[in-house]
Design an enzyme around this catalytic site. Structure first.
Site, PDB file in Angstrom:
ATOM      1  N   SER A  73       0.559 145.960  73.195  1.00 18.46           N
ATOM      2  CA  SER A  73       1.664 145.689  72.283  1.00 18.46           C
ATOM      3  C   SER A  73       1.725 146.716  71.163  1.00 18.46           C
ATOM      4  CB  SER A  73       1.519 144.289  71.679  1.00 18.46           C
ATOM      5  OG  SER A  73       2.440 144.096  70.630  1.00 18.46           O
ATOM      6  N   CYS A  74       2.961 147.099  70.773  1.00 19.71           N
ATOM      7  CA  CYS A  74       3.133 147.967  69.609  1.00 19.71           C
ATOM      8  C   CYS A  74       2.733 147.247  68.329  1.00 19.71           C
ATOM      9  CB  CYS A  74       4.585 148.434  69.504  1.00 19.71           C
ATOM     10  SG  CYS A  74       5.790 147.100  69.264  1.00 19.71           S
ATOM     11  N   SER A  75       2.571 145.921  68.395  1.00 20.96           N
ATOM     12  CA  SER A  75       2.189 145.130  67.231  1.00 20.96           C
ATOM     13  C   SER A  75       0.704 144.818  67.192  1.00 20.96           C
ATOM     14  CB  SER A  75       2.980 143.810  67.213  1.00 20.96           C
ATOM     15  OG  SER A  75       4.362 144.049  67.123  1.00 20.96           O
ATOM     16  N   SER A  76      -0.050 145.333  68.140  1.00 22.33           N
ATOM     17  CA  SER A  76      -1.494 145.137  68.123  1.00 22.33           C
ATOM     18  C   SER A  76      -2.096 145.885  66.938  1.00 22.33           C
ATOM     19  CB  SER A  76      -2.093 145.663  69.427  1.00 22.33           C
ATOM     20  OG  SER A  76      -3.495 145.601  69.399  1.00 22.33           O
ATOM     21  N   HIS A 125       7.575 149.659  60.777  1.00 23.12           N
ATOM     22  CA  HIS A 125       7.261 148.641  61.789  1.00 23.12           C
ATOM     23  C   HIS A 125       6.718 147.359  61.162  1.00 23.12           C
ATOM     24  CE1 HIS A 125       5.535 146.650  65.294  1.00 23.12           C
ATOM     25  NE2 HIS A 125       6.207 147.485  66.070  1.00 23.12           N
TER      26      HIS A 125
END
Length: 469
Positions: free
Chosen positions: A248-251, A372
């Site tokens: 995930s890009c949110s990891s 982000h």
């Protein structure tokens, strides 16, 4: 294959999509759009098919793990359908009594969606469902590694469409082999382009001449301050960091810990499988994680045992290690650990106090991931507001597992999505999670109202009192 042949392949898809969309929207009802969206959602959520596609995605891309992809496919789609169940997307959707304005939902037409190999099932499904809910057709351009999983997804969607009498041409994909020429033609001929993944593709979309929504790079940075419940923070960070092997890009990519709770946090991290290695190992880890300056594909979103073998850390971590935390202090191009790693490696920073942690988070975002998200584990909510006020970020995730929360969760108010807009900081046209409203045009019927014209004195009286005329 010649450029003209490549163009013809895409033009044929677009022509079929336009014809199908025209029929779909002709005499449309909300029920028609809802049923088509439900058909696509069930195609991915039906348990046996979900498991099959998750296994196929991991086997063909080499990224992530099956168990977590099954969960992601299910929960992301279920959450999206919850959001959409409340949405009116057909016909008159709002009557504003005070302004006299009537709002009418209108389809955009043909959506072109470029989707990444990290989520070759969940991301395209999300785009497809949103497009159908709003009366559109959609054409996918999957990454080369994601072609098989995407093809399987479309096969199941078409099977559900057949039950409902829905045209298969509403959901198509560029046939393999995918090429830059084919993707470029889709970018140029669709009515709207959605791009998740490669920043090169995002830039190409924005320069294509077609209205485009791209999302920025991730490099999630999280602060653990001196007021935090360190064990709770460690548990959530471990769960988030290890989910689907950090695809995930949110990891979490960097965690900044205030000095007074640093040792306590590191001990808690170990309890949940996070091995904090010696700072002396940083050069070795960097060399093996980025051989020749490129991220090692043998580490990219791989299981922990594969990562440990690739980084040759067997003698430095305990059995049962789930991810690696590397103490570091540098930020910028010369310090690769300060950027996105897409692996079970976490950069661990130490800050003297919260203000120092906040300043460091700002430098990390300026290096990569601006717009982000940042995270905060703290009992001081005012600090979260301060981060949102002062840092270049569109989301401040408070006391939550970052990758679960950023894309929407059942216990927060963000819409479910796999694509996070990063605003002007990230070079994006949106600053929110991609959701159904981005797949609509809204026509306004404007009626005359009673005049509301102020005098010049009313507008400027406070200014004149301070500055004079």
């Amino acid at each position: 294959m010649s450029d003209q042949t490549e163009i013809a392949v895409v033009d044929e898809l677009v022509a079929r999509a336009r014809a199908a969309q025209a029929g779909y929207a002709d005499g449309a009802t909300q029920e028609r759009y809802d049923r088509a969206a439900q058909a696509a959602a069930w195609a991915i959520m039906e348990p046996a098919r979900n498991a099959e596609m998750a296994e196929l995605a991991v086997r063909t891309t080499g990224l992530g793990n099956v168990k977590d992809k099954i969960l992601k496919n299910h929960r992301k789609t279920l959450g999206l359908m919850r959001d959409l169940s409340k949405a009116k997307t057909c016909g008159v959707i709002e009557e504003e009594a005070t302004t006299g304005i009537t709002k009418i939902a209108r389809p955009i037409g043909v959506v072109g969606a470029v989707v990444p190999s990290t989520n070759p099932v969940a991301t395209p499904a999300n785009n497809i469902i949103n497009a159908l809910k709003c009366g559109n057709a959609i054409i996918l351009s999957p990454s080369p590694k994601g072609v098989e999983a995407c093809t399987r997804l479309l096969g199941y969607i078409h099977a559900e469409f057949d039950k409902m009498g829905v045209s298969r041409d509403l959901v198509q994909m560029i046939p393999p082999p995918g090429t830059k020429a084919r993707t470029q033609r889709l970018l140029e001929t669709a009515d709207l382009v959605i791009v998740t993944g490669s920043q090169d593709n995002v830039r190409r979309a924005y320069s294509s001449g077609t209205p485009a929504i791209g999302v920025g790079a991730g490099n999630a940075t999280v602060i653990v301050d001196e007021t935090a419940d360190t064990r709770d923070a460690a548990q959530k960070i471990a769960a988030s960091k290890t989910f689907d092997n950090a695809t995930s890009c949110s990891s979490e990519n960097a965690v900044i810990v205030v000095d007074s709770v640093y040792d306590e946090f590191v001990a808690a991290l170990a309890e949940f499988g996070g091995a904090t290695v010696s700072p002396a190992l940083e050069p070795q880890i960097v060399e093996r994680l980025w051989p020749g300056g490129k991220l090692n594909r043998n580490a990219l979103a791989k299981d922990a045992d594969v990562l440990i073998d690739t980084l040759q850390l067997h003698d430095h971590v305990d059995a049962g290690t789930r991810f690696i935390a590397v103490p570091t202090s540098g930020v910028g191009k010369s310090y690769p650990l300060s950027g996105e790693k897409l692996s079970l490696v976490l950069a661990l920073y130490r800050a003297s106090d919260f203000d120092s942690a906040k300043e460091l988070a700002g430098r990390l975002l300026a290096h990569q991931g601006a717009g982000h998200s940042v995270g905060l584990h703290s009992r001081d909510d005012a600090r979260a507001v301060g981060l949102g006020r002062d840092l270049p970020t569109c989301r401040v995730i408070v006391n939550q597992a970052h990758c679960f929360a950023t894309g929407g969760a059942f216990n927060n108010g963000l819409p479910f999505s796999l694509s996070m807009g990063c605003g002007s900081w990230g070079g994006n046209s949106i600053d929110e999670n991609l959701h159904w409203k981005h797949f609509l045009n809204i026509t306004k019927v404007v009626r005359e109202t009673d005049p509301d014209e102020p005098s010049v004195d009313q507008i400027f009286q406070d200014y004149w009192a301070e500055a004079g005329k």
